[in-house]
Design a protein around this motif. Structure first.
Motif, PDB file in Angstrom:
ATOM      1  N   ASN A   1       0.694  -1.118  -0.021  1.00 53.69           N
ATOM      2  CA  ASN A   1       0.043   0.013   0.164  1.00 53.69           C
ATOM      3  C   ASN A   1       0.850   1.451   0.005  1.00 53.69           C
ATOM      4  O   ASN A   1       0.303   2.629   0.387  1.00 53.69           O
ATOM      5  N   VAL A   2       2.156   1.216  -0.592  1.00 52.11           N
ATOM      6  CA  VAL A   2       2.660   2.340  -0.529  1.00 52.11           C
ATOM      7  C   VAL A   2       2.484   3.214  -2.164  1.00 52.11           C
ATOM      8  O   VAL A   2       2.239   2.576  -2.822  1.00 52.11           O
ATOM      9  N   SER A   3       2.456   4.496  -1.655  1.00 51.04           N
ATOM     10  CA  SER A   3       2.282   5.293  -2.863  1.00 51.04           C
ATOM     11  C   SER A   3       3.248   6.455  -3.148  1.00 51.04           C
ATOM     12  O   SER A   3       3.435   6.952  -1.906  1.00 51.04           O
TER      13      SER A   3
ATOM     14  N   THR B   1       4.055   6.731   2.829  1.00 49.13           N
ATOM     15  CA  THR B   1       3.076   7.397   2.001  1.00 49.13           C
ATOM     16  C   THR B   1       2.114   6.318   1.247  1.00 49.13           C
ATOM     17  O   THR B   1       2.465   5.205   0.827  1.00 49.13           O
ATOM     18  N   SER B   2       0.616   6.425   1.773  1.00 47.37           N
ATOM     19  CA  SER B   2      -0.394   5.611   1.083  1.00 47.37           C
ATOM     20  C   SER B   2      -1.100   6.415  -0.058  1.00 47.37           C
ATOM     21  O   SER B   2      -0.754   7.655  -0.115  1.00 47.37           O
ATOM     22  N   PRO B   3      -1.862   5.920  -0.872  1.00 45.19           N
ATOM     23  CA  PRO B   3      -2.690   6.593  -1.699  1.00 45.19           C
ATOM     24  C   PRO B   3      -3.442   7.872  -0.919  1.00 45.19           C
ATOM     25  O   PRO B   3      -3.772   8.932  -1.735  1.00 45.19           O
TER      26      PRO B   3
ATOM     27  N   SER C   1      -2.512   6.216  11.171  1.00 45.19           N
ATOM     28  CA  SER C   1      -2.799   6.525   9.908  1.00 45.19           C
ATOM     29  C   SER C   1      -3.443   7.972  10.048  1.00 45.19           C
ATOM     30  O   SER C   1      -3.456   8.739  11.181  1.00 45.19           O
ATOM     31  N   GLY C   2      -3.582   8.885   8.868  1.00 43.01           N
ATOM     32  CA  GLY C   2      -4.359  10.061   8.925  1.00 43.01           C
ATOM     33  C   GLY C   2      -3.461  11.267   8.990  1.00 43.01           C
ATOM     34  O   GLY C   2      -3.880  12.232   9.137  1.00 43.01           O
ATOM     35  N   ILE C   3      -1.950  10.790   8.783  1.00 47.19           N
ATOM     36  CA  ILE C   3      -1.043  12.187   8.594  1.00 47.19           C
ATOM     37  C   ILE C   3      -1.242  12.427   7.089  1.00 47.19           C
ATOM     38  O   ILE C   3      -0.996  11.855   6.547  1.00 47.19           O
ATOM     39  N   LEU C   4      -1.422  13.687   7.033  1.00 49.57           N
ATOM     40  CA  LEU C   4      -1.824  14.398   5.655  1.00 49.57           C
ATOM     41  C   LEU C   4      -0.677  14.139   4.772  1.00 49.57           C
ATOM     42  O   LEU C   4       0.430  14.411   5.522  1.00 49.57           O
TER      43      LEU C   4
END
Length: 696
Positions: free
Chosen positions: A418-420, A448-450, A475-478
């Motif tokens: 799930n890396v983007s 970084t994810s999508p 999660s949820g770090i912009l």
């Protein structure tokens, strides 16, 4: 003393002013009966921010009063962070530019001063950009005509505000489309894009090159002229921002290389009077400056016929005329020469040759450099395993490699799910291993994810990533194209520390309820430690794009942070500390807000040309700082709470340096980030992994 308002438009209202859809970046003539602003309501009182008596005179005080919808209660925000009233003719103003608590506020003719710029955190506080103080109803009064002033922020409801509708806008605009350039000249370019959309309305567009903010324009502007530098390649992009402070993801990057303003075919004169001396296995060179019809921009240093370093200058500051060559063999004779270059790559002849013989042994801080590996992708995070081998992450290829430095053997242990990429600096970033890795095998990863940046952990079993064991800890770090932070470090307290960028929105850094522009502190299982200062993951705040984290022998946390266009900085992190971004950059911003009470000053600053430093580590209470744009390694002995000196090594020798970590033999691991580090294209790099032997 923190980061500056060179980042235009960073003082802006966040969630509670979501209905400011009609804000423009410049004043427009609107009849008082049709004022386009919004009421700003005190949470404690339910009454509106109000110009006393409906007066239109500069110097009139501000109070709270029953909401009635007249022009003296209708407020607008500009792209420079002003809060305007009365058809945008007067600004909310701190009297006398006072930065002490308490201070008075008034409305005054708009003049662009820092005492007329504001930001508002997601918790509803309106904060003066110059003072760092909160807009406050005096005496905690809720009565009509209670005066409003400035007071030290305390989180009470008399310092919190909302719009009259009370709505909250958390939806970011769409990505600006079709970014493009035209009219490229040696000193300017026209940059254009297609409009974004937003559920309320786009208020501003923020234009960047390579992560540095260039300018902010109104939400109705889709093209702007930019100043550029001849011959220098930049990547331009734009973000959309709404009035609530929500920022879109970035547009595509448009690379530009402006032509030279005038043709130059004349090379500089050759450097002269080159001399060198040895101290142990380190050689120090110096020479007389070259001259040029336009200006010398760099000196290339050669050991024999091999270029071993570059000393660079700028269009206004000539390069230095000295160089230190470190980590050489003992009792060895070396021959050096130097050539000068101008801004159009015209190169002089070589200087005279200087012959220098090194000493019998290493008595220097840096004793030797050995290449232990290469990679076609960017090595980002790096950790040493209990058996003295290393793991490193490949940012754009999104996998992790196990390297035996003794033999050079490499094994890919797996790809992180799930890396983007972000077409910028995001991707697979920091690594850390559990303090009890030998028994529990937990590997911690920041990536970084999508949709966000996140911290996960998974098992490393039999030299393979067990992706089925993955746990998402936070999660949820912009995320955004740039400013994603990404470093992980376990502290001596057994807690996991993480650095997060502001996601190209400076106001995120001052929002203590948010995760961006922070140093975060987690329990190893992802829980919030009970002794964190704000009851959440935040350990310190007011950071722009921190990456380096390192602990010294006293258990103190040091942090390395990218500035915008003026200064980078090294900080000593304290629990709950505010490091000031976006009100101040480094130690100067020209408005005085770097001296604001409560802002913690950096322990060392660097010009961005000599810095852009990503990784740090501490060995024997000496801080080592790896720099990208500066293409150097700083060595900074820690003295008390200060860094009184900085020695420069490998200036241009290995190009851009990203990560430095302690090696098990008391030396350093050092990685390069020379090419492909501003995109998300895998395997388009040519990087080195080095071992640096340290001496006395």
């Amino acid at each position: 003393m923190r980061r500056s308002t060179t980042r235009a438009g960073t003082a802006r209202l966040l969630a509670i002013v979501a209905t400011l859809a009609t804000i423009a970046s410049t004043a427009s003539a609107v009849p008082a009966s049709a004022a386009a602003g919004t009421a700003v309501v005190g949470v404690a009182s339910g009454r509106c921010l109000d110009v006393v008596g409906g007066s239109r005179e500069s110097g009139t005080a501000v109070n709270i009063f029953d909401c009635h919808g007249q022009a003296n209660q209708s407020w607008n925000l500009t792209s420079t962070g002003e809060i305007r009233v009365y058809d945008d003719t007067l600004c909310l103003d701190v009297v006398g530019a006072d930065t002490t608590s308490p201070a008075d506020v008034q409305v005054y003719t708009c003049n662009g001063g820092a005492n007329q710029r504001w930001s508002l955190n997601a918790n509803g506080t309106i904060v003066g950009a110059q003072s760092g103080l909160c807009l406050d109803v005096k005496g905690q009064s809720t009565a009509n005509s209670a005066l409003v002033g400035m007071w030290t922020c305390n989180g009470q409801d008399n310092q919190k505000w909302r719009t009259s509708g009370g709505s909250v806008d958390t939806q970011a605009p769409t990505v600006p489309g079709n970014a493009r350039v035209g009219n490229l000249a040696c000193d300017s370019v026209t940059f254009s894009w297609n409009a974004s959309t937003d559920n309320v309305g786009v208020a501003f567009y923020d234009v960047y090159h390579d992560g540095q903010l260039m300018k902010s324009v109104s939400g109705t502007t889709l093209s702007t002229s930019l100043d550029v530098v001849a011959g220098v390649t930049w990547g331009l992009f734009v973000n959309a921002r709404d009035a609530a402070g929500n920022v879109s993801q970035a547009s595509t990057t448009v690379p530009i290389t402006p032509p030279q303003c005038q043709a130059d075919t004349q090379p500089p004169t050759a450097p002269s009077q080159l001399v060198g001396s040895a101290s142990g296995t380190t050689v120090t060179l110096s020479w007389a400056a070259s001259t040029d019809n336009i200006g010398v921009r760099a000196y290339d240093v050669f050991r024999g016929d091999t270029k071993v370093g570059t000393v660079t200058g700028t269009a206004t500051v000539p390069p230095a005329t000295s160089f230190i060559d470190s980590g050489l063999a003992a009792n060895t004779r070396y021959q050096y020469s130097v050539a000068a270059r101008d801004g159009q790559a015209n190169t002089s002849g070589r200087s005279n040759t200087a012959s220098v013989t090194t000493g019998a042994g290493c008595s220097n801080p840096v004793c030797g450099v050995t290449q232990v590996g290469t990679d076609t992708d960017i090595p980002w995070g790096l950790v040493t395993l209990p058996d003295s081998t290393v793991l490193y992450s490949r940012r754009d290829a999104q996998d992790i490699v196990h390297l035996n430095p003794a033999t050079g053997a490499k094994t890919t242990v797996g790809t992180v799910p799930n890396v983007s990429g972000t077409d910028g600096e995001g991707g697979l970033m920091g690594l850390a291993i559990s303090p009890s890795f030998a028994s529990d095998h937990w590997l911690y990863v920041m990536h970084t994810s999508p949709n966000d940046n996140r911290i996960v952990r998974m098992k490393l079993e039999n030299d393979r990533l067990d992706t089925g064991s993955e746990q998402i800890l936070l999660s949820g770090i912009l995320r955004n194209k740039f400013h994603d932070g990404g470093r992980l470090r376990f502290g001596p307290d057994g807690k996991l520390y993480a650095s997060t960028g502001d996601a190209q929105n400076g106001d995120n850094a001052q929002n203590k309820s948010g995760l961006n522009g922070k140093v975060l502190r987690l329990n190893p299982d992802g829980g919030v430690p009970s002794d964190n200062p704000f009851g959440n993951y935040v350990w310190s705040y007011g950071h722009r794009n921190p990456q380096g984290l390192a602990f010294d022998s006293q258990g103190r946390l040091w942090e390395q942070e990218f500035g915008n266009s003026v200064m980078d900085e090294t900080n000593l992190i304290t629990k709950g500390g505010n490091y000031g971004w976006p009100a101040c950059e480094g130690t100067t911003n020209g408005t005085g807000s770097c001296g604001t009470a409560g802002f913690i000053a950096p322990k060392r600053t660097y010009s961005t040309a000599d810095g852009s430093c990503s990784g740090i580590t501490v060995v024997r209470d000496v801080l080592y700082v790896a720099c990208e744009r500066g293409t150097r390694l700083y060595r900074e002995p820690i003295s008390g709470e200060s860094l009184p000196e900085a020695q420069v090594y490998f200036n241009g020798t290995y190009g851009r340096l990203r990560t430095v970590e302690p090696a098990p033999d008391g030396g350093l691991w050092l990685t390069t980030s020379t090419t492909g580090d501003k995109d998300s294209t895998p395997n388009n790099s040519n990087e080195k992994l080095l071992h640096v032997a340290l001496g006395g």
